[in-house]
Design a protein around this motif. Structure first.
Motif, PDB file in Angstrom:
ATOM      1  N   LYS A 108      73.712 -24.641  55.205  1.00  0.00           N
ATOM      2  CA  LYS A 108      73.840 -25.641  56.342  1.00  0.00           C
ATOM      3  C   LYS A 108      72.781 -25.929  56.897  1.00  0.00           C
ATOM      4  O   LYS A 108      72.113 -26.165  57.748  1.00  0.00           O
ATOM      5  N   VAL A 109      71.891 -24.371  56.876  1.00  0.00           N
ATOM      6  CA  VAL A 109      70.411 -24.063  57.128  1.00  0.00           C
ATOM      7  C   VAL A 109      69.386 -24.980  56.854  1.00  0.00           C
ATOM      8  O   VAL A 109      68.815 -25.837  57.850  1.00  0.00           O
ATOM      9  N   VAL A 110      69.062 -23.476  55.846  1.00  0.00           N
ATOM     10  CA  VAL A 110      67.522 -24.319  55.175  1.00  0.00           C
ATOM     11  C   VAL A 110      67.836 -25.586  54.800  1.00  0.00           C
ATOM     12  O   VAL A 110      66.925 -26.659  54.136  1.00  0.00           O
ATOM     13  N   GLY A 111      69.141 -25.610  53.760  1.00  0.00           N
ATOM     14  CA  GLY A 111      69.167 -27.342  53.137  1.00  0.00           C
ATOM     15  C   GLY A 111      68.872 -28.073  54.508  1.00  0.00           C
ATOM     16  O   GLY A 111      68.439 -29.603  53.958  1.00  0.00           O
ATOM     17  N   ALA A 112      70.362 -28.441  54.728  1.00  0.00           N
ATOM     18  CA  ALA A 112      69.619 -29.112  56.980  1.00  0.00           C
ATOM     19  C   ALA A 112      68.146 -29.587  56.531  1.00  0.00           C
ATOM     20  O   ALA A 112      67.671 -30.424  57.327  1.00  0.00           O
ATOM     21  N   TYR A 113      67.258 -28.400  56.799  1.00  0.00           N
ATOM     22  CA  TYR A 113      66.354 -28.267  57.267  1.00  0.00           C
ATOM     23  C   TYR A 113      65.988 -29.679  56.391  1.00  0.00           C
ATOM     24  O   TYR A 113      65.190 -30.530  56.729  1.00  0.00           O
ATOM     25  N   ALA A 114      65.268 -29.113  55.083  1.00  0.00           N
ATOM     26  CA  ALA A 114      64.443 -30.410  54.323  1.00  0.00           C
ATOM     27  C   ALA A 114      65.311 -31.808  53.890  1.00  0.00           C
ATOM     28  O   ALA A 114      65.048 -32.827  53.524  1.00  0.00           O
ATOM     29  N   ALA A 133      66.947 -26.547  69.467  1.00  0.00           N
ATOM     30  CA  ALA A 133      66.926 -25.207  69.554  1.00  0.00           C
ATOM     31  C   ALA A 133      67.625 -24.284  69.156  1.00  0.00           C
ATOM     32  O   ALA A 133      67.263 -23.464  68.450  1.00  0.00           O
ATOM     33  N   GLN A 134      68.960 -24.741  68.938  1.00  0.00           N
ATOM     34  CA  GLN A 134      70.051 -23.487  68.298  1.00  0.00           C
ATOM     35  C   GLN A 134      69.545 -23.971  66.885  1.00  0.00           C
ATOM     36  O   GLN A 134      69.882 -23.194  66.366  1.00  0.00           O
ATOM     37  N   HIS A 135      69.679 -25.704  66.412  1.00  0.00           N
ATOM     38  CA  HIS A 135      69.122 -25.183  64.825  1.00  0.00           C
ATOM     39  C   HIS A 135      68.304 -24.326  64.683  1.00  0.00           C
ATOM     40  O   HIS A 135      68.213 -23.689  63.908  1.00  0.00           O
ATOM     41  N   LEU A 136      67.170 -24.644  64.823  1.00  0.00           N
ATOM     42  CA  LEU A 136      65.633 -23.429  64.907  1.00  0.00           C
ATOM     43  C   LEU A 136      65.617 -22.046  65.374  1.00  0.00           C
ATOM     44  O   LEU A 136      65.895 -20.911  64.441  1.00  0.00           O
ATOM     45  N   ALA A 137      66.897 -21.763  65.837  1.00  0.00           N
ATOM     46  CA  ALA A 137      67.614 -20.542  66.207  1.00  0.00           C
ATOM     47  C   ALA A 137      67.745 -19.682  64.660  1.00  0.00           C
ATOM     48  O   ALA A 137      67.798 -18.752  64.449  1.00  0.00           O
ATOM     49  N   PHE A 139      68.275 -21.089  61.939  1.00  0.00           N
ATOM     50  CA  PHE A 139      67.513 -20.691  60.781  1.00  0.00           C
ATOM     51  C   PHE A 139      66.571 -19.803  61.257  1.00  0.00           C
ATOM     52  O   PHE A 139      66.125 -18.808  59.573  1.00  0.00           O
ATOM     53  N   LYS A 140      66.390 -19.226  62.436  1.00  0.00           N
ATOM     54  CA  LYS A 140      65.312 -17.319  62.131  1.00  0.00           C
ATOM     55  C   LYS A 140      66.125 -17.028  61.427  1.00  0.00           C
ATOM     56  O   LYS A 140      66.299 -15.875  60.726  1.00  0.00           O
ATOM     57  N   GLN A 141      67.546 -16.899  62.055  1.00  0.00           N
ATOM     58  CA  GLN A 141      68.686 -15.645  61.547  1.00  0.00           C
ATOM     59  C   GLN A 141      68.717 -15.480  60.423  1.00  0.00           C
ATOM     60  O   GLN A 141      68.899 -14.299  59.673  1.00  0.00           O
ATOM     61  N   VAL A 142      68.872 -16.796  59.421  1.00  0.00           N
ATOM     62  CA  VAL A 142      69.419 -16.608  58.458  1.00  0.00           C
ATOM     63  C   VAL A 142      68.113 -16.600  57.233  1.00  0.00           C
ATOM     64  O   VAL A 142      68.064 -15.665  56.800  1.00  0.00           O
ATOM     65  N   MET A 143      66.718 -16.989  58.204  1.00  0.00           N
ATOM     66  CA  MET A 143      65.906 -16.064  56.977  1.00  0.00           C
ATOM     67  C   MET A 143      65.647 -15.028  57.382  1.00  0.00           C
ATOM     68  O   MET A 143      64.591 -14.603  56.169  1.00  0.00           O
ATOM     69  N   SER A 144      65.819 -14.893  58.532  1.00  0.00           N
ATOM     70  CA  SER A 144      65.474 -13.470  58.419  1.00  0.00           C
ATOM     71  C   SER A 144      66.150 -12.546  58.058  1.00  0.00           C
ATOM     72  O   SER A 144      65.708 -11.713  57.608  1.00  0.00           O
ATOM     73  N   THR A 145      67.515 -12.647  57.966  1.00  0.00           N
ATOM     74  CA  THR A 145      68.790 -12.273  57.040  1.00  0.00           C
ATOM     75  C   THR A 145      67.863 -12.186  55.716  1.00  0.00           C
ATOM     76  O   THR A 145      68.078 -10.738  54.425  1.00  0.00           O
ATOM     77  N   PHE A 146      67.850 -13.075  54.837  1.00  0.00           N
ATOM     78  CA  PHE A 146      67.445 -13.227  53.500  1.00  0.00           C
ATOM     79  C   PHE A 146      65.925 -12.468  52.793  1.00  0.00           C
ATOM     80  O   PHE A 146      65.380 -12.020  52.346  1.00  0.00           O
ATOM     81  N   ASN A 147      65.029 -12.370  54.273  1.00  0.00           N
ATOM     82  CA  ASN A 147      63.707 -11.862  54.708  1.00  0.00           C
ATOM     83  C   ASN A 147      64.355 -10.508  54.047  1.00  0.00           C
ATOM     84  O   ASN A 147      63.146  -8.967  53.177  1.00  0.00           O
ATOM     85  N   ARG A 148      64.852  -9.728  54.889  1.00  0.00           N
ATOM     86  CA  ARG A 148      65.558  -8.393  54.779  1.00  0.00           C
ATOM     87  C   ARG A 148      66.219  -8.018  53.321  1.00  0.00           C
ATOM     88  O   ARG A 148      65.800  -7.714  52.748  1.00  0.00           O
ATOM     89  N   ALA A 149      66.649  -9.036  52.970  1.00  0.00           N
ATOM     90  CA  ALA A 149      67.630  -8.466  51.599  1.00  0.00           C
ATOM     91  C   ALA A 149      66.062  -8.773  50.360  1.00  0.00           C
ATOM     92  O   ALA A 149      66.668  -7.635  48.843  1.00  0.00           O
TER      93      ALA A 149
END
Length: 216
Positions: A108-114, A133-137, A139-149
């Motif tokens: 929903k987020v990274v796929g939509a970005y590309a 701004a909502q979509h970018l926020a 994106f940061k949330q999902v990417m941060s989750t993935f980064n921690r994983a």
């Protein structure tokens, strides 16, 4: 090239790219049939007989027809007895967890970005679209989750590559073209770099570049 092994796909769609990556990783050479989405070929009567949803990819293996990219990834990895579909039940469950997470969050987020930065501009011959701004926020949330994983891990499941890495990684194959902001996510970048240096990733990118004109 076997007539019994056919992949209906479109090289600009991420779900098709997932299967292309896996085919190259497994050294499978299907008969590729490009479905021109802009021409409405996915809505033709003949294609709807293969997939009533009218979406790519669709795999035909002998008399067996299968759609949905995650199902195709699991089917091929299992059929060719690859460790990309792990033997351990717990690892299989973890792979499925990431595939479900991908569908619920990542897509929903990274796929939509590309999609908005690369796919739509390619189809429409237009400039990339801006994000709210909502979509970018998000994106940061999902990417941060993935980064921690990925902290302290080379791959998502176990200590080796699986279809979870291939499936989620496929969304980043156009990361540079989409100017995706990955600088702050060091574990994601390290993981992605491990994928980018593999022959099968590079082969897929070469296939895409032969078909697509990506405007930077």
């Amino acid at each position: 090239m076997s007539k019994d092994f056919t992949l209906y796909y479109n090289p600009i769609t991420v779900n098709s790219i997932k299967v292309m990556l896996l085919c190259n990783a497994l050294k499978i050479v299907p008969e590729y049939k490009n479905i021109e989405l802009q021409k409405g070929e996915h809505k033709s009567a003949s294609f709807l007989q293969l997939n009533p949803d009218g979406r790519v990819p669709v795999l035909i293996d002998g008399g067996f027809v299968l759609n949905e990219s995650a199902a195709i990834l699991q089917y091929l990895a299992h059929k060719y007895q690859s460790t990309l579909w792990p033997n351990e039940l717990e690892h299989q469950a973890q792979v499925l967890k990431w595939l479900f997470w991908q569908g619920n969050e990542w897509n929903k987020v990274v796929g939509a970005y590309a999609h908005h930065q690369v796919v739509l501009p390619h189809w429409r011959n237009s400039q990339p679209e801006s994000f709210s701004a909502q979509h970018l926020a998000k994106f940061k949330q999902v990417m941060s989750t993935f980064n921690r994983a990925l902290n302290g891990k080379e791959y998502l499941v176990g200590n080796h590559l699986t279809i979870a890495d291939i499936s989620i990684g496929s969304y980043l194959i156009f990361a540079d073209e989409a100017n995706m902001p990955l600088d702050k996510y060091q574990h994601v970048r390290r993981w992605l770099e491990n994928l980018q240096v593999t022959p099968w990733w590079q082969e897929t990118q070469a296939q895409l570049l032969k078909t697509l004109i990506v405007k930077l």
